[in-house]
Design a protein around this motif. Structure first.
Motif, short mmCIF file in Angstrom:
data_model
loop_
_atom_site.label_atom_id
_atom_site.label_comp_id
_atom_site.label_asym_id
_atom_site.label_seq_id
_atom_site.Cartn_x
_atom_site.Cartn_y
_atom_site.Cartn_z
N MET A 377 0.96 -1.15 -0.03
CA MET A 377 -0.01 -0.08 -0.05
C MET A 377 0.71 1.33 0.08
N ASN A 378 1.42 1.75 -1.06
CA ASN A 378 2.17 2.74 -1.32
C ASN A 378 1.32 4.21 -1.85
N LEU A 379 0.94 4.43 -0.86
CA LEU A 379 0.12 5.86 -0.93
C LEU A 379 0.49 6.55 0.57
N PRO A 380 1.56 7.02 0.70
CA PRO A 380 1.85 7.53 1.96
C PRO A 380 1.23 8.72 2.53
N ASP A 381 0.44 9.25 2.04
CA ASP A 381 -0.40 10.58 2.31
C ASP A 381 -1.67 9.96 3.00
N SER A 382 -2.20 8.73 2.58
CA SER A 382 -3.49 8.29 3.02
C SER A 382 -3.81 6.68 3.31
N ALA A 383 -2.42 6.05 2.92
CA ALA A 383 -2.74 4.58 2.86
C ALA A 383 -3.19 4.00 4.12
N LEU A 384 -2.96 4.63 5.38
CA LEU A 384 -3.46 4.28 6.73
C LEU A 384 -5.00 4.15 6.71
N GLU A 385 -5.66 5.23 5.94
CA GLU A 385 -7.05 5.28 6.01
C GLU A 385 -7.74 4.14 5.24
N PHE A 386 -6.99 3.46 4.48
CA PHE A 386 -7.53 2.08 3.64
C PHE A 386 -7.63 1.07 4.42
N LEU A 387 -7.10 0.95 5.53
CA LEU A 387 -6.82 -0.21 6.42
C LEU A 387 -8.17 -0.82 6.97
N ASP A 388 -9.28 0.10 6.85
CA ASP A 388 -10.51 -0.36 7.24
C ASP A 388 -11.03 -1.25 6.25
N ALA A 389 -10.58 -1.33 4.99
CA ALA A 389 -11.05 -2.26 3.99
C ALA A 389 -10.71 -3.62 4.03
N PHE A 390 -9.91 -4.04 4.95
CA PHE A 390 -9.37 -5.31 5.49
C PHE A 390 -10.37 -6.20 6.28
N ARG A 391 -11.55 -5.34 6.85
CA ARG A 391 -12.34 -5.93 7.74
C ARG A 391 -13.36 -6.72 6.94
N GLY A 392 -13.42 -7.90 7.14
CA GLY A 392 -14.44 -8.90 6.65
C GLY A 392 -13.97 -9.59 5.22
N ILE A 393 -12.68 -9.51 4.89
CA ILE A 393 -12.23 -9.78 3.39
C ILE A 393 -12.58 -11.57 3.32
N LEU A 394 -12.20 -12.15 4.52
CA LEU A 394 -12.22 -13.58 4.38
C LEU A 394 -13.67 -14.15 4.82
N THR A 395 -14.60 -13.21 5.07
CA THR A 395 -15.94 -13.61 5.58
C THR A 395 -16.90 -14.41 4.45
N PRO A 396 -17.49 -15.24 4.37
CA PRO A 396 -18.25 -16.35 3.33
C PRO A 396 -19.01 -15.15 2.62
N ARG A 397 -19.18 -15.40 1.38
CA ARG A 397 -19.85 -14.57 0.31
C ARG A 397 -19.76 -15.00 -0.92
N GLY A 398 -20.80 -14.94 -1.83
CA GLY A 398 -20.86 -15.58 -3.09
C GLY A 398 -20.57 -16.88 -3.11
N GLU A 399 -20.05 -17.04 -4.25
CA GLU A 399 -19.78 -18.70 -4.77
C GLU A 399 -18.71 -19.32 -3.96
N THR A 400 -17.70 -18.36 -3.46
CA THR A 400 -16.74 -18.85 -2.53
C THR A 400 -16.84 -18.90 -1.20
N GLY A 401 -18.14 -18.54 -0.75
CA GLY A 401 -18.39 -18.55 0.78
C GLY A 401 -18.06 -19.62 1.54
N GLY A 402 -17.61 -19.58 2.48
CA GLY A 402 -17.38 -20.55 3.28
C GLY A 402 -15.74 -21.18 3.01
N ARG A 403 -15.10 -21.07 2.09
CA ARG A 403 -13.68 -21.67 1.79
C ARG A 403 -12.50 -20.65 1.95
N LEU A 404 -12.64 -19.49 2.19
CA LEU A 404 -11.76 -18.54 2.44
C LEU A 404 -10.93 -18.78 3.52
N ASP A 405 -11.65 -19.00 4.60
CA ASP A 405 -10.71 -19.27 5.91
C ASP A 405 -9.88 -20.38 5.90
N GLY A 406 -10.42 -21.46 5.26
CA GLY A 406 -9.38 -22.48 5.19
C GLY A 406 -8.53 -22.51 4.33
#
Length: 476
Positions: A377-406
């Protein structure tokens, strides 16, 4: 002195105003350029002319070398840059040469040196050395033009990107900006365009406005870094040559089998070298112009099978990229890339071992690469503000639901660039960590590393914080 830094990192920042108002003296010879502080609107190159009058030793041509090596004489031989110490005899005699000394009169020689010359039966002659605009460095010329109160301690500099010299002039030098630009252009043959960064910055795509000070209005450059070739329009994308060492440092941390998600990829300074190393890379940028040149650079550097470009908002990219690489994985890493000659040699060796085949017996096919191991994440002026986007990236959804954690038995590393105004290293790390945890919504744990990249201002430093993505964040 002006000029491009040597390619050993071509650390492409050059201090250009190491200027002193002192006259340049070489053993009594005044080699400083004439002072012309009246110049402001145009550069009068013909005004920079002066002459030196020195003593020369006229010798037979076959004695030139022995005279140059003489212990009594060699300390007097002229050693000015760009000035030959041996010239033809002005009288036209092809069998004689004149060795130039850095003295203006015979009395400046020691008695021993004068006695030596008498014993050699050689003549002393007057010789004039003409110096002009081409002789002096850019520092010398600028020193003779600027007002005296601007000659010392200027922090201004320029970096070289392809054929462009990129400056960031302080306010007090702006009245002389075109003179300075023209001098830089004259004194650096590789430079075709000199630009000055303006204060205006594109708030969406983060590139600076610039004005041409001298040379061609051509902003499309070809730049070489980390054994890669980059092309881009410098007026429409972000590029900072001072980050070359940092690009290389981070790529060296990656393993060839890694899958790298470059959230703010620009034209590819991280993505292209990582791809050449063997990494699979998902390279994203919001600026369509950056993605255009990123795609071109991917093809130019022959990594189109390993680097996939995209043009998305950084948050959308982070939230969706885990699904995308799972649904469309990269082939497994199969070892270092071979040149065509190496491939032919390998095929020939294989055919000798297995005459009925051109390849060795089938080996087990390693699994494809379907999970991200590194986020950049090379955007030093504001990259830290994008860290909230990581919340829930492995939660089940769509066709891949339930497989990501494994799939993600080990969580990926996140390398996030940022600025801090805390100059003490311990306070800086505490400040960055606090902001990172506030944005990501969790403590980062023990696997956290900090790296100071560079100082960008007297009270502002750039850092990279690297941490293992907390599992509770990805599953939130």
């Amino acid at each position: 002195m002006f000029g491009p830094a040597q390619p050993s990192r071509r650390k492409l920042f050059i201090s250009i105003f190491n200027i002193s108002t002192k006259r340049q003296m070489h053993c009594g010879l005044d080699t400083s350029p004439p002072i012309h502080r009246w110049m402001k609107d145009s550069l009068a190159r013909d005004a920079f002319r002066t002459s030196l009058h020195v003593i020369g030793v006229r010798v037979p041509a076959n004695k030139t070398t022995s005279m140059l090596k003489s212990e009594l004489l060699k300390s007097y031989i002229i050693d000015l840059p760009k000035i030959k110490n041996v010239v033809w005899d002005p009288s036209g005699n092809q069998n004689r040469r004149v060795i130039l000394l850095k003295v203006t009169e015979e009395a400046a020689l020691t008695p021993e040196a004068r006695l030596f010359l008498q014993e050699q039966h050689v003549d002393l002659v007057q010789h004039k050395i003409d110096l002009d605009y081409d002789y002096w460095t850019a520092d010398d010329i600028i020193n003779s033009i600027l007002p005296e109160d601007l000659c010392d301690g200027s922090p201004t500099g320029f970096s070289i990107i392809g054929h462009i010299a990129h400056m960031n002039l302080n306010q007090e030098y702006l009245p002389y900006k075109h003179l300075i630009g023209q001098i830089i252009l004259d004194k650096n043959p590789v430079i075709k365009t000199v630009v000055n960064k303006l204060d205006n910055i594109d708030t969406k795509f983060r590139f600076f406005s610039m004005e041409v000070l001298a040379g061609e209005r051509n902003f499309v450059v070809e730049h070489h870094e980390s054994d890669c070739r980059f092309s881009f329009d410098f007026s429409k994308v972000y590029w900072n040559s001072r980050l070359h060492t940092e690009h290389d440092r981070l790529v060296q941390l990656f393993k060839p089998e890694d899958v790298v998600a470059d959230v703010f990829a620009g034209v590819g300074p991280f993505a292209i070298p990582a791809g050449k190393k063997g990494c699979a890379v998902l390279a994203n940028d919001l600026n369509p112009e950056s993605v255009h040149w990123l795609t071109k650079n991917i093809n130019t550097n022959h990594v189109s099978d390993l680097v996939r470009p995209s043009c998305q908002d950084g948050r959308d990219f982070i939230r969706n990229i885990v699904d995308r690489v799972l649904e469309n994985p990269f082939p497994a890493y199969r070892g270092p890339r071979l040149s065509r000659m190496q491939e032919r040699r390998q095929q020939k060796e294989a055919s000798n071992v297995y005459p009925s085949k051109t390849k060795s017996p089938d080996a087990p096919i390693p699994p494809s690469r379907n999970k991200i191991t590194q986020f950049v994440m090379n955007l030093p002026d504001s990259a830290l503000e994008f860290l909230d986007a990581f919340r829930g990236i492995l939660t089940p959804r769509g066709e891949t639901g339930g497989r990501l954690d494994g799939v993600y038995a080990t969580m990926p590393m996140v390398h996030c660039y940022c600025f801090t105004r805390e100059l003490d290293p311990h306070r800086a790390e505490a400040d960055i960590r606090q902001r990172a945890e506030a944005n990501i919504g969790a403590e980062l744990g023990n696997e956290v590393m900090f790296h100071k990249v560079r100082s960008v201002a007297p009270n502002k430093d750039m850092y990279c914080i690297s941490f293992r993505l907390p599992r509770e964040v990805a599953l939130a």
